[in-house]
Scaffold this motif. Structure first.
Motif, PDB file in Angstrom:
ATOM      1  N   ASP A 138     -28.193-110.917 101.860  1.00  0.00           N
ATOM      2  CA  ASP A 138     -28.080-109.529 101.390  1.00  0.00           C
ATOM      3  C   ASP A 138     -27.311-108.640 102.347  1.00  0.00           C
ATOM      4  OD1 ASP A 138     -29.932-109.482 103.452  1.00  0.00           O
ATOM      5  OD2 ASP A 138     -31.144-107.900 102.531  1.00  0.00           O
ATOM      6  N   GLY A 139     -26.448-109.236 103.181  1.00  0.00           N
ATOM      7  CA  GLY A 139     -25.692-108.408 104.117  1.00  0.00           C
ATOM      8  C   GLY A 139     -24.415-109.084 104.573  1.00  0.00           C
ATOM      9  N   LYS A 176     -23.342 -99.803 108.385  1.00  0.00           N
ATOM     10  CA  LYS A 176     -23.989-100.982 108.975  1.00  0.00           C
ATOM     11  C   LYS A 176     -25.327-100.595 109.604  1.00  0.00           C
ATOM     12  CE  LYS A 176     -21.639-100.582 113.452  1.00  0.00           C
ATOM     13  NZ  LYS A 176     -20.746-101.247 114.425  1.00  0.00           N
ATOM     14  N   ASP A 177     -26.259-101.569 109.598  1.00  0.00           N
ATOM     15  CA  ASP A 177     -27.566-101.299 110.175  1.00  0.00           C
ATOM     16  C   ASP A 177     -27.587-101.650 111.658  1.00  0.00           C
ATOM     17  OD1 ASP A 177     -27.824-104.076 110.367  1.00  0.00           O
ATOM     18  OD2 ASP A 177     -29.218-104.249 108.688  1.00  0.00           O
ATOM     19  N   PHE A 181     -25.295-105.487 110.145  1.00  0.00           N
ATOM     20  CA  PHE A 181     -25.067-105.941 108.779  1.00  0.00           C
ATOM     21  C   PHE A 181     -24.814-104.756 107.848  1.00  0.00           C
ATOM     22  CE2 PHE A 181     -27.638-109.467 110.468  1.00  0.00           C
ATOM     23  CZ  PHE A 181     -26.876-110.554 110.064  1.00  0.00           C
ATOM     24  N   ARG A 183     -25.621-103.918 104.400  1.00  0.00           N
ATOM     25  CA  ARG A 183     -26.576-104.468 103.444  1.00  0.00           C
ATOM     26  C   ARG A 183     -26.175-104.196 101.990  1.00  0.00           C
ATOM     27  NH1 ARG A 183     -30.053-108.087 106.016  1.00  0.00           N
ATOM     28  NH2 ARG A 183     -30.441-107.296 108.135  1.00  0.00           N
ATOM     29  N   LYS A 184     -26.630-105.083 101.131  1.00  0.00           N
ATOM     30  CA  LYS A 184     -26.323-104.974  99.699  1.00  0.00           C
ATOM     31  C   LYS A 184     -26.825-103.659  99.119  1.00  0.00           C
ATOM     32  CE  LYS A 184     -26.586-107.563  95.354  1.00  0.00           C
ATOM     33  NZ  LYS A 184     -27.042-108.822  94.696  1.00  0.00           N
ATOM     34  N   THR A 186     -27.171-100.883 100.615  1.00  0.00           N
ATOM     35  CA  THR A 186     -26.302 -99.805 101.092  1.00  0.00           C
ATOM     36  C   THR A 186     -24.994 -99.777 100.306  1.00  0.00           C
ATOM     37  OG1 THR A 186     -27.231 -99.924 103.322  1.00  0.00           O
ATOM     38  CG2 THR A 186     -25.056 -98.894 103.095  1.00  0.00           C
TER      39      THR A 186
END
Length: 211
Positions: A138-139, A176-177, A181, A183-184, A186
Motif C-alpha cells: 500500500d505504499g 510521504k510518511d 512511503f 501511501r495508497k 494518501t
C-alpha cells in the motif's frame, strides 16, 4: 496540480461549476464536478471557477514552498494550462486557468487514473500499487515511484515525461510518511481533491522560507 501544460470568461462562466466547487446542496441538481476539477479547486481561492496566476502562487506558498519555487510553478502551470483551458469568449488574463476546461490539460505518460474528461478511473489507480508497490502493498518508495514514471513514458512524449515527473515528485515530497512511503490512502486524496487542503492545514503559520 496533477495536470501539466493544461475554463469560461468572467462574464459567462457557468454558475454550475462555481456552485459545485463550493459544495452547495444544489450540486445534485446540476451534476457533479469531475475529480480533476475537484483536484485543482484548492487553488481557486475565491471560488469563481478561474485560477489566476496569483492564486496558483499563493496556493504553492500555502503548501510550504518558497517564493522562488512558487513563482516559477505559477509561471509554468498557468502559462501552459491558461492557453489550453481558455474558452473563446474569455475575458480574464491568458495566464488564468478555467476549471471547467481543465480536462484539456491532461497529458500523456501518466497513470491514466484521470481519463480524457477528468474522471477518476479506479482500475488505473489500483494499478499504481499492484504494478509498482513492491516493498509494501500500500505504499511507494522513491525508487518505486521512479520505476513507475519510467514505465509510463510514451515514446518521444517529452512534455508528458516532464509533467508526470514534476507532479509525482512534488506529490511524494508533500505526501510521504515518516517511513518514506507514499501511501495508497494518501494518493487517493490527490484524486478526490482533498490532498492539497490537508497539506496546507498542516503547514498553517509562517510560510517556509526555502526557495
Amino acid at each position: 496540480m496533477v495536470v501539466s501544460g493544461d475554463g469560461c470568461g468572467h462574464g459567462s462562466r457557468p454558475v454550475r461549476l462555481v456552485v459545485l466547487l463550493k459544495g452547495s446542496p444544489a450540486a445534485a441538481a446540476v451534476g457533479a464536478a469531475t475529480e480533476l476539477q475537484k483536484h485543482v479547486a484548492f487553488f481557486d481561492s475565491n471560488h469563481d471557477g478561474i485560477i489566476s496566476f496569483s492564486e496558483t502562487y499563493e496556493g504553492f506558498r500555502a503548501l510550504g514552498f518558497g517564493v522562488v519555487t512558487s513563482r516559477f510553478s505559477a509561471t509554468v502551470i498557468n502559462g501552459a494550462l491558461g492557453t489550453k483551458t481558455r474558452p473563446e469568449n474569455a475575458t480574464a488574463s491568458r495566464f488564468s486557468i478555467y476549471i471547467e476546461n481543465i480536462h484539456k490539460g491532461v497529458h500523456g505518460s501518466d497513470t491514466g487514473a484521470f481519463d480524457s474528461e477528468g474522471r477518476f478511473v479506479n482500475e488505473k489507480f489500483d494499478e499504481i500499487f499492484t504494478k509498482h508497490a513492491k516493498t509494501v502493498p500500500d505504499g511507494l518508495t522513491a525508487a518505486e515511484l521512479d520505476e513507475m514514471l519510467r514505465a509510463n513514458r510514451e515514446p518521444k512524449d517529452y512534455k508528458g515525461w516532464v509533467g508526470a515527473s514534476t507532479e509525482w515528485e512534488t506529490t511524494f515530497k508533500l505526501g510521504k510518511d515518516k517511513d518514506g512511503f507514499l501511501r495508497k490512502d494518501t494518493v487517493r486524496t490527490v484524486y478526490d481533491g482533498s490532498f492539497f487542503s490537508k497539506v496546507a492545514s498542516k503547514k498553517k503559520g509562517p510560510s517556509a522560507n526555502q526557495a
